[in-house]
Motif scaffolding. Sequence first.
Motif, PDB file in Angstrom:
ATOM      1  N   ALA A   7      16.532  -3.681   4.451  1.00 60.20           N
ATOM      2  CA  ALA A   7      15.686  -4.662   5.129  1.00 60.20           C
ATOM      3  C   ALA A   7      15.991  -6.073   4.673  1.00 60.20           C
ATOM      4  O   ALA A   7      16.064  -6.346   3.478  1.00 60.20           O
ATOM      5  N   VAL A   8      16.159  -6.962   5.661  1.00 57.62           N
ATOM      6  CA  VAL A   8      16.146  -8.397   5.416  1.00 57.62           C
ATOM      7  C   VAL A   8      14.670  -8.759   5.476  1.00 57.62           C
ATOM      8  O   VAL A   8      14.082  -8.855   6.557  1.00 57.62           O
ATOM      9  N   LEU A   9      14.039  -8.873   4.300  1.00 60.33           N
ATOM     10  CA  LEU A   9      12.598  -9.082   4.206  1.00 60.33           C
ATOM     11  C   LEU A   9      12.296 -10.571   4.141  1.00 60.33           C
ATOM     12  O   LEU A   9      12.500 -11.218   3.121  1.00 60.33           O
ATOM     13  N   VAL A  10      11.790 -11.112   5.252  1.00 62.50           N
ATOM     14  CA  VAL A  10      11.486 -12.535   5.358  1.00 62.50           C
ATOM     15  C   VAL A  10      10.023 -12.753   4.981  1.00 62.50           C
ATOM     16  O   VAL A  10       9.133 -12.083   5.508  1.00 62.50           O
ATOM     17  N   LEU A  17      13.529 -11.650   0.339  1.00 65.61           N
ATOM     18  CA  LEU A  17      13.435 -10.892  -0.902  1.00 65.61           C
ATOM     19  C   LEU A  17      14.728 -10.109  -1.108  1.00 65.61           C
ATOM     20  O   LEU A  17      15.156  -9.377  -0.219  1.00 65.61           O
ATOM     21  N   VAL A  18      15.333 -10.287  -2.267  1.00 61.77           N
ATOM     22  CA  VAL A  18      16.564  -9.574  -2.615  1.00 61.77           C
ATOM     23  C   VAL A  18      16.419  -9.010  -4.023  1.00 61.77           C
ATOM     24  O   VAL A  18      15.579  -9.470  -4.794  1.00 61.77           O
ATOM     25  N   TYR A  79      17.740  -3.934   9.008  1.00 59.35           N
ATOM     26  CA  TYR A  79      16.617  -4.344   9.854  1.00 59.35           C
ATOM     27  C   TYR A  79      16.089  -5.697   9.412  1.00 59.35           C
ATOM     28  O   TYR A  79      16.060  -6.007   8.215  1.00 59.35           O
ATOM     29  N   LEU A  80      15.639  -6.470  10.386  1.00 66.65           N
ATOM     30  CA  LEU A  80      14.920  -7.708  10.114  1.00 66.65           C
ATOM     31  C   LEU A  80      13.442  -7.343  10.044  1.00 66.65           C
ATOM     32  O   LEU A  80      12.928  -6.644  10.929  1.00 66.65           O
ATOM     33  N   ALA A  81      12.773  -7.760   8.976  1.00 67.26           N
ATOM     34  CA  ALA A  81      11.365  -7.430   8.804  1.00 67.26           C
ATOM     35  C   ALA A  81      10.622  -8.618   8.214  1.00 67.26           C
ATOM     36  O   ALA A  81      11.192  -9.415   7.460  1.00 67.26           O
ATOM     37  N   ARG A  82       9.364  -8.713   8.550  1.00 62.70           N
ATOM     38  CA  ARG A  82       8.477  -9.739   8.001  1.00 62.70           C
ATOM     39  C   ARG A  82       7.661  -9.050   6.912  1.00 62.70           C
ATOM     40  O   ARG A  82       6.898  -8.142   7.205  1.00 62.70           O
ATOM     41  N   VAL A  83       7.860  -9.444   5.659  1.00 63.77           N
ATOM     42  CA  VAL A  83       7.163  -8.796   4.547  1.00 63.77           C
ATOM     43  C   VAL A  83       5.809  -9.475   4.345  1.00 63.77           C
ATOM     44  O   VAL A  83       5.696 -10.697   4.393  1.00 63.77           O
ATOM     45  N   LYS A  84       4.774  -8.644   4.198  1.00 67.32           N
ATOM     46  CA  LYS A  84       3.411  -9.161   4.054  1.00 67.32           C
ATOM     47  C   LYS A  84       2.952  -9.159   2.606  1.00 67.32           C
ATOM     48  O   LYS A  84       2.361 -10.119   2.142  1.00 67.32           O
ATOM     49  N   THR A  85       3.197  -8.043   1.910  1.00 69.61           N
ATOM     50  CA  THR A  85       2.764  -7.942   0.518  1.00 69.61           C
ATOM     51  C   THR A  85       3.863  -7.255  -0.280  1.00 69.61           C
ATOM     52  O   THR A  85       4.624  -6.459   0.261  1.00 69.61           O
ATOM     53  N   ALA A 103      19.676  -3.017 -14.578  1.00 69.50           N
ATOM     54  CA  ALA A 103      18.401  -3.675 -14.301  1.00 69.50           C
ATOM     55  C   ALA A 103      18.284  -4.063 -12.832  1.00 69.50           C
ATOM     56  O   ALA A 103      19.278  -4.356 -12.168  1.00 69.50           O
ATOM     57  N   TYR A 104      17.038  -4.039 -12.365  1.00 64.15           N
ATOM     58  CA  TYR A 104      16.696  -4.455 -11.003  1.00 64.15           C
ATOM     59  C   TYR A 104      15.681  -5.590 -11.138  1.00 64.15           C
ATOM     60  O   TYR A 104      14.645  -5.407 -11.778  1.00 64.15           O
ATOM     61  N   ALA A 105      15.966  -6.733 -10.526  1.00 66.45           N
ATOM     62  CA  ALA A 105      15.020  -7.851 -10.562  1.00 66.45           C
ATOM     63  C   ALA A 105      14.805  -8.352  -9.138  1.00 66.45           C
ATOM     64  O   ALA A 105      15.770  -8.615  -8.419  1.00 66.45           O
ATOM     65  N   LEU A 106      13.558  -8.449  -8.738  1.00 65.16           N
ATOM     66  CA  LEU A 106      13.248  -8.944  -7.395  1.00 65.16           C
ATOM     67  C   LEU A 106      13.235 -10.462  -7.415  1.00 65.16           C
ATOM     68  O   LEU A 106      12.625 -11.075  -8.299  1.00 65.16           O
ATOM     69  N   GLU A 107      13.925 -11.062  -6.445  1.00 62.46           N
ATOM     70  CA  GLU A 107      13.979 -12.519  -6.367  1.00 62.46           C
ATOM     71  C   GLU A 107      13.770 -12.968  -4.930  1.00 62.46           C
ATOM     72  O   GLU A 107      14.085 -12.239  -3.996  1.00 62.46           O
ATOM     73  N   GLU A 108      13.235 -14.179  -4.800  1.00 63.50           N
ATOM     74  CA  GLU A 108      13.138 -14.821  -3.487  1.00 63.50           C
ATOM     75  C   GLU A 108      14.270 -15.824  -3.378  1.00 63.50           C
ATOM     76  O   GLU A 108      14.470 -16.649  -4.265  1.00 63.50           O
ATOM     77  N   VAL A 109      15.011 -15.734  -2.285  1.00 63.92           N
ATOM     78  CA  VAL A 109      16.137 -16.628  -2.041  1.00 63.92           C
ATOM     79  C   VAL A 109      15.848 -17.393  -0.746  1.00 63.92           C
ATOM     80  O   VAL A 109      15.417 -16.782   0.244  1.00 63.92           O
ATOM     81  N   PRO A 110      16.061 -18.701  -0.736  1.00 65.56           N
ATOM     82  CA  PRO A 110      15.858 -19.444   0.516  1.00 65.56           C
ATOM     83  C   PRO A 110      16.720 -18.851   1.630  1.00 65.56           C
ATOM     84  O   PRO A 110      17.889 -18.535   1.413  1.00 65.56           O
ATOM     85  N   LEU A 111      16.135 -18.691   2.797  1.00 68.31           N
ATOM     86  CA  LEU A 111      16.860 -18.124   3.934  1.00 68.31           C
ATOM     87  C   LEU A 111      17.640 -19.254   4.618  1.00 68.31           C
ATOM     88  O   LEU A 111      17.358 -19.662   5.740  1.00 68.31           O
ATOM     89  N   THR A 112      18.620 -19.759   3.845  1.00 68.26           N
ATOM     90  CA  THR A 112      19.471 -20.866   4.293  1.00 68.26           C
ATOM     91  C   THR A 112      20.908 -20.533   3.921  1.00 68.26           C
ATOM     92  O   THR A 112      21.155 -19.641   3.109  1.00 68.26           O
ATOM     93  N   LEU A 113      21.841 -21.281   4.480  1.00 66.93           N
ATOM     94  CA  LEU A 113      23.243 -21.098   4.109  1.00 66.93           C
ATOM     95  C   LEU A 113      23.439 -21.364   2.619  1.00 66.93           C
ATOM     96  O   LEU A 113      24.156 -20.638   1.939  1.00 66.93           O
ATOM     97  N   GLU A 114      22.749 -22.398   2.099  1.00 70.18           N
ATOM     98  CA  GLU A 114      22.866 -22.723   0.680  1.00 70.18           C
ATOM     99  C   GLU A 114      22.306 -21.599  -0.185  1.00 70.18           C
ATOM    100  O   GLU A 114      22.854 -21.270  -1.235  1.00 70.18           O
ATOM    101  N   GLY A 115      21.198 -20.995   0.261  1.00 68.25           N
ATOM    102  CA  GLY A 115      20.606 -19.883  -0.474  1.00 68.25           C
ATOM    103  C   GLY A 115      21.556 -18.700  -0.557  1.00 68.25           C
ATOM    104  O   GLY A 115      21.718 -18.088  -1.618  1.00 68.25           O
ATOM    105  N   LEU A 116      22.215 -18.377   0.559  1.00 66.89           N
ATOM    106  CA  LEU A 116      23.186 -17.284   0.564  1.00 66.89           C
ATOM    107  C   LEU A 116      24.396 -17.604  -0.309  1.00 66.89           C
ATOM    108  O   LEU A 116      24.906 -16.734  -1.012  1.00 66.89           O
ATOM    109  N   ASP A 117      24.843 -18.860  -0.243  1.00 61.90           N
ATOM    110  CA  ASP A 117      26.030 -19.248  -1.004  1.00 61.90           C
ATOM    111  C   ASP A 117      25.772 -19.251  -2.509  1.00 61.90           C
ATOM    112  O   ASP A 117      26.709 -19.184  -3.294  1.00 61.90           O
ATOM    113  N   GLY A 118      24.500 -19.309  -2.914  1.00 62.20           N
ATOM    114  CA  GLY A 118      24.161 -19.408  -4.323  1.00 62.20           C
ATOM    115  C   GLY A 118      24.163 -18.084  -5.061  1.00 62.20           C
ATOM    116  O   GLY A 118      23.961 -18.065  -6.273  1.00 62.20           O
TER     117      GLY A 118
END
Length: 144
Positions: A7-10, A17-18, A79-85, A103-118
Amino acid sequence: MLERVRAVLVTADDTMLVIRRTKPGIPEYWVLPGGGVEASDESREAALHREIHEEIAGKADIVRLLHTMESDEERQLFYLARVKTWSFEDRTGPEFSAEGRGAYALEEVPLTLEGLDGIDFKPEEIVHVLRGAISAGTLAPSSH
């Protein structure tokens, strides 16, 4: 053929969320939440809801199938999904207690080209799909 769902969780803040994976001896990398479709799953979407619950203790609305990758051994459905909680502390997936999985760490990444490139985001093919969708403005769910 093995099937996996991811899921691409927006989020409401237009981040994604990645999961940052850290394993001994290899550079860290990032993946989308998801996993294998099991025989007990009623559908691919049900499998995705189960994986989202296991991996991030989350609930999401699936918007649409975004991309399919297929090889001789497996098919991955993104899948594209809108994450609520979500609550990474309450995750229950069996992979988190397995020895040697790293290790697994949950992170929020900006949904931008710069966010992906980072980040070193895997697999590369979904990075190209996301870059194209971000550029075209087609990732915003219609309920936004």
